[in-house]
Motif scaffolding. Sequence first.
Motif, PDB file in Angstrom:
ATOM      1  N   GLY A  25       0.758  -1.284  -0.025  1.00  0.00           N
ATOM      2  CA  GLY A  25       0.338   0.045  -0.019  1.00  0.00           C
ATOM      3  C   GLY A  25       0.833   1.351  -0.017  1.00  0.00           C
ATOM      4  O   GLY A  25       0.385   2.277  -0.126  1.00  0.00           O
ATOM      5  N   LEU A  26       1.989   1.299   0.106  1.00  0.00           N
ATOM      6  CA  LEU A  26       2.802   2.364   0.085  1.00  0.00           C
ATOM      7  C   LEU A  26       2.866   2.903  -1.395  1.00  0.00           C
ATOM      8  O   LEU A  26       2.931   2.400  -2.587  1.00  0.00           O
ATOM      9  CB  LEU A  26       4.494   2.053   0.195  1.00  0.00           C
ATOM     10  N   ARG A  27       2.320   4.163  -1.558  1.00  0.00           N
ATOM     11  CA  ARG A  27       1.987   4.794  -2.816  1.00  0.00           C
ATOM     12  C   ARG A  27       3.075   5.531  -3.612  1.00  0.00           C
ATOM     13  O   ARG A  27       3.170   5.786  -4.903  1.00  0.00           O
ATOM     14  CB  ARG A  27       0.724   5.583  -2.905  1.00  0.00           C
ATOM     15  N   ASN A  28       4.111   6.175  -2.749  1.00  0.00           N
ATOM     16  CA  ASN A  28       5.011   6.825  -3.290  1.00  0.00           C
ATOM     17  C   ASN A  28       6.125   7.228  -2.513  1.00  0.00           C
ATOM     18  O   ASN A  28       6.136   6.408  -1.325  1.00  0.00           O
ATOM     19  CB  ASN A  28       4.572   8.323  -3.600  1.00  0.00           C
ATOM     20  N   VAL A  29       7.341   7.794  -2.833  1.00  0.00           N
ATOM     21  CA  VAL A  29       8.455   7.930  -1.844  1.00  0.00           C
ATOM     22  C   VAL A  29       8.310   8.747  -0.825  1.00  0.00           C
ATOM     23  O   VAL A  29       8.945   8.275   0.465  1.00  0.00           O
ATOM     24  CB  VAL A  29       9.769   8.638  -2.930  1.00  0.00           C
ATOM     25  N   ASN A  30       7.516   9.535  -0.780  1.00  0.00           N
ATOM     26  CA  ASN A  30       7.269  10.196   0.535  1.00  0.00           C
ATOM     27  C   ASN A  30       6.454   9.405   1.669  1.00  0.00           C
ATOM     28  O   ASN A  30       7.168   9.340   2.714  1.00  0.00           O
ATOM     29  CB  ASN A  30       6.287  11.412   0.393  1.00  0.00           C
ATOM     30  N   GLU A  31       5.614   8.577   0.913  1.00  0.00           N
ATOM     31  CA  GLU A  31       5.087   7.547   2.042  1.00  0.00           C
ATOM     32  C   GLU A  31       6.274   6.642   2.581  1.00  0.00           C
ATOM     33  O   GLU A  31       6.089   6.201   3.903  1.00  0.00           O
ATOM     34  CB  GLU A  31       3.897   6.752   1.586  1.00  0.00           C
ATOM     35  N   LEU A  32       6.977   6.150   1.634  1.00  0.00           N
ATOM     36  CA  LEU A  32       8.368   5.238   1.998  1.00  0.00           C
ATOM     37  C   LEU A  32       9.172   5.955   2.910  1.00  0.00           C
ATOM     38  O   LEU A  32       9.531   5.298   3.912  1.00  0.00           O
ATOM     39  CB  LEU A  32       9.165   4.856   0.789  1.00  0.00           C
ATOM     40  N   GLU A  33       9.572   7.112   2.685  1.00  0.00           N
ATOM     41  CA  GLU A  33      10.447   7.924   3.772  1.00  0.00           C
ATOM     42  C   GLU A  33       9.753   8.138   5.237  1.00  0.00           C
ATOM     43  O   GLU A  33      10.447   7.810   5.941  1.00  0.00           O
ATOM     44  CB  GLU A  33      10.641   9.249   3.072  1.00  0.00           C
ATOM     45  N   ARG A  34       8.475   8.211   5.301  1.00  0.00           N
ATOM     46  CA  ARG A  34       7.859   8.440   6.551  1.00  0.00           C
ATOM     47  C   ARG A  34       7.902   6.882   7.251  1.00  0.00           C
ATOM     48  O   ARG A  34       7.919   6.856   8.479  1.00  0.00           O
ATOM     49  CB  ARG A  34       6.412   8.690   6.375  1.00  0.00           C
ATOM     50  N   TYR A  35       7.543   5.922   6.367  1.00  0.00           N
ATOM     51  CA  TYR A  35       7.651   4.568   6.925  1.00  0.00           C
ATOM     52  C   TYR A  35       8.963   4.390   7.685  1.00  0.00           C
ATOM     53  O   TYR A  35       9.038   3.758   8.690  1.00  0.00           O
ATOM     54  CB  TYR A  35       7.123   3.538   6.058  1.00  0.00           C
ATOM     55  N   LEU A  36       9.973   4.495   6.903  1.00  0.00           N
ATOM     56  CA  LEU A  36      11.512   4.054   7.167  1.00  0.00           C
ATOM     57  C   LEU A  36      11.823   5.113   8.388  1.00  0.00           C
ATOM     58  O   LEU A  36      12.302   4.433   9.424  1.00  0.00           O
ATOM     59  CB  LEU A  36      12.125   4.357   5.955  1.00  0.00           C
ATOM     60  N   ALA A  37      11.301   6.038   8.596  1.00  0.00           N
ATOM     61  CA  ALA A  37      11.740   7.182   9.577  1.00  0.00           C
ATOM     62  C   ALA A  37      11.051   6.510  10.979  1.00  0.00           C
ATOM     63  O   ALA A  37      11.685   6.524  11.731  1.00  0.00           O
ATOM     64  CB  ALA A  37      11.184   8.335   9.317  1.00  0.00           C
ATOM     65  N   ALA A  38       9.771   6.091  10.906  1.00  0.00           N
ATOM     66  CA  ALA A  38       9.112   5.494  11.885  1.00  0.00           C
ATOM     67  C   ALA A  38       9.815   4.290  12.409  1.00  0.00           C
ATOM     68  O   ALA A  38       9.950   3.675  13.537  1.00  0.00           O
ATOM     69  CB  ALA A  38       7.577   5.285  11.384  1.00  0.00           C
ATOM     70  N   ARG A  39      10.353   3.527  11.280  1.00  0.00           N
ATOM     71  CA  ARG A  39      11.042   1.897  11.777  1.00  0.00           C
ATOM     72  C   ARG A  39      12.244   2.504  12.368  1.00  0.00           C
ATOM     73  O   ARG A  39      12.556   1.821  13.460  1.00  0.00           O
ATOM     74  CB  ARG A  39      11.489   1.338  10.298  1.00  0.00           C
ATOM     75  N   LEU A  40      12.882   3.445  11.936  1.00  0.00           N
ATOM     76  CA  LEU A  40      14.121   3.900  12.620  1.00  0.00           C
ATOM     77  C   LEU A  40      13.832   4.233  14.040  1.00  0.00           C
ATOM     78  O   LEU A  40      14.564   3.822  15.066  1.00  0.00           O
ATOM     79  CB  LEU A  40      15.011   5.050  11.776  1.00  0.00           C
ATOM     80  N   GLU A  41      12.963   5.065  14.314  1.00  0.00           N
ATOM     81  CA  GLU A  41      12.595   5.420  15.683  1.00  0.00           C
ATOM     82  C   GLU A  41      12.158   4.562  16.654  1.00  0.00           C
ATOM     83  O   GLU A  41      12.440   4.196  17.844  1.00  0.00           O
ATOM     84  CB  GLU A  41      11.397   6.727  15.682  1.00  0.00           C
ATOM     85  N   ALA A  42      11.428   3.206  16.013  1.00  0.00           N
ATOM     86  CA  ALA A  42      11.105   2.344  16.625  1.00  0.00           C
ATOM     87  C   ALA A  42      12.207   1.396  17.149  1.00  0.00           C
ATOM     88  O   ALA A  42      12.239   0.686  18.297  1.00  0.00           O
ATOM     89  CB  ALA A  42      10.169   1.398  15.912  1.00  0.00           C
ATOM     90  N   LEU A  43      13.198   1.237  16.255  1.00  0.00           N
ATOM     91  CA  LEU A  43      14.395   0.381  16.560  1.00  0.00           C
ATOM     92  C   LEU A  43      15.366   0.875  17.377  1.00  0.00           C
ATOM     93  O   LEU A  43      16.020   0.328  18.314  1.00  0.00           O
ATOM     94  CB  LEU A  43      15.011   0.212  15.282  1.00  0.00           C
ATOM     95  N   LEU A  44      15.518   2.266  17.293  1.00  0.00           N
ATOM     96  CA  LEU A  44      16.656   3.014  18.009  1.00  0.00           C
ATOM     97  C   LEU A  44      15.939   4.041  19.355  1.00  0.00           C
ATOM     98  O   LEU A  44      16.859   4.103  20.091  1.00  0.00           O
ATOM     99  CB  LEU A  44      17.696   3.899  17.050  1.00  0.00           C
ATOM    100  N   GLY A  45      14.657   4.148  19.245  1.00  0.00           N
ATOM    101  CA  GLY A  45      14.396   5.024  20.171  1.00  0.00           C
ATOM    102  C   GLY A  45      14.782   6.537  20.009  1.00  0.00           C
ATOM    103  O   GLY A  45      14.966   7.093  21.153  1.00  0.00           O
ATOM    104  N   VAL A  46      14.876   6.850  18.899  1.00  0.00           N
ATOM    105  CA  VAL A  46      15.613   8.094  18.461  1.00  0.00           C
ATOM    106  C   VAL A  46      14.458   9.007  17.580  1.00  0.00           C
ATOM    107  O   VAL A  46      13.339   8.503  17.382  1.00  0.00           O
ATOM    108  CB  VAL A  46      16.869   8.253  17.815  1.00  0.00           C
ATOM    109  N   THR A  47      14.699  10.445  17.479  1.00  0.00           N
ATOM    110  CA  THR A  47      13.943  11.204  16.945  1.00  0.00           C
ATOM    111  C   THR A  47      14.374  11.194  15.099  1.00  0.00           C
ATOM    112  O   THR A  47      16.038  11.453  14.993  1.00  0.00           O
ATOM    113  CB  THR A  47      14.051  12.849  17.159  1.00  0.00           C
TER     114      THR A  47
END
Length: 213
Positions: A25-47
């Motif tokens: 369901g990821l429709r474009n690069v912007n949605e992909l960037e937001r998803y990967l940013a969320a994954r990074l925050e979840a993995l490391l506990g960072v902003t």
Amino acid sequence: MKQASAHLTLGDGLVHCFVATLPDGLRNVNELERYLAARLEALLGVTAEDWKIAFNPDARGQRMLVCACERSPLENLETLLLGRQCRLASCQPFWMREFSARRKLLPESGVWFAAVGRQDVSLIGHDARNFIEYQTARLGDSTSTVASLLQRCRLTHGETQARYPVWVSGITPPSDLEGCWDGLLRFVPATDNPHFKDSEKSRYRMALAGVDR
């Protein structure tokens, strides 16, 4: 006067890499960037805003390799280089520079590629389409050897992936693999880079002495 270019190689412990499984369901690069940013925050506990996140938007398949580095040190380095009439042309972790240099030589059907630095060891799994695994550990204990990382990955992947040949690049050959890995094993020294001229190999060898510091 032509501006000089700098190609930075970082110790693997300074860069956080992970393989993300992409949702439907990821429709474009912007949605992909937001998803990967969320994954990074979840993995490391960072902003995520405090980190630079790099990925290949053209990668195909359900898995994607993601690399992230703290933004402030990189921006400070770029400012320092610009003050010396130099631009930062590329910035890669040690394992990626080694993997990229040998990409065309690696088996197309799949491979486990380990990069052994001064202080870190990284293991990358790659199949015919994309990256399937990334793990890194500090050297110095029984759970951070190339063999232990390989055995751990064997448990999390199927039988086909477990039988992939093993390529090891690094500063010193890993002795812990002798007699404990039944796949095809090949060691290639870090300075045995097919893209290097003889004069470049000596400079790269000197640079590796401090790559993890």
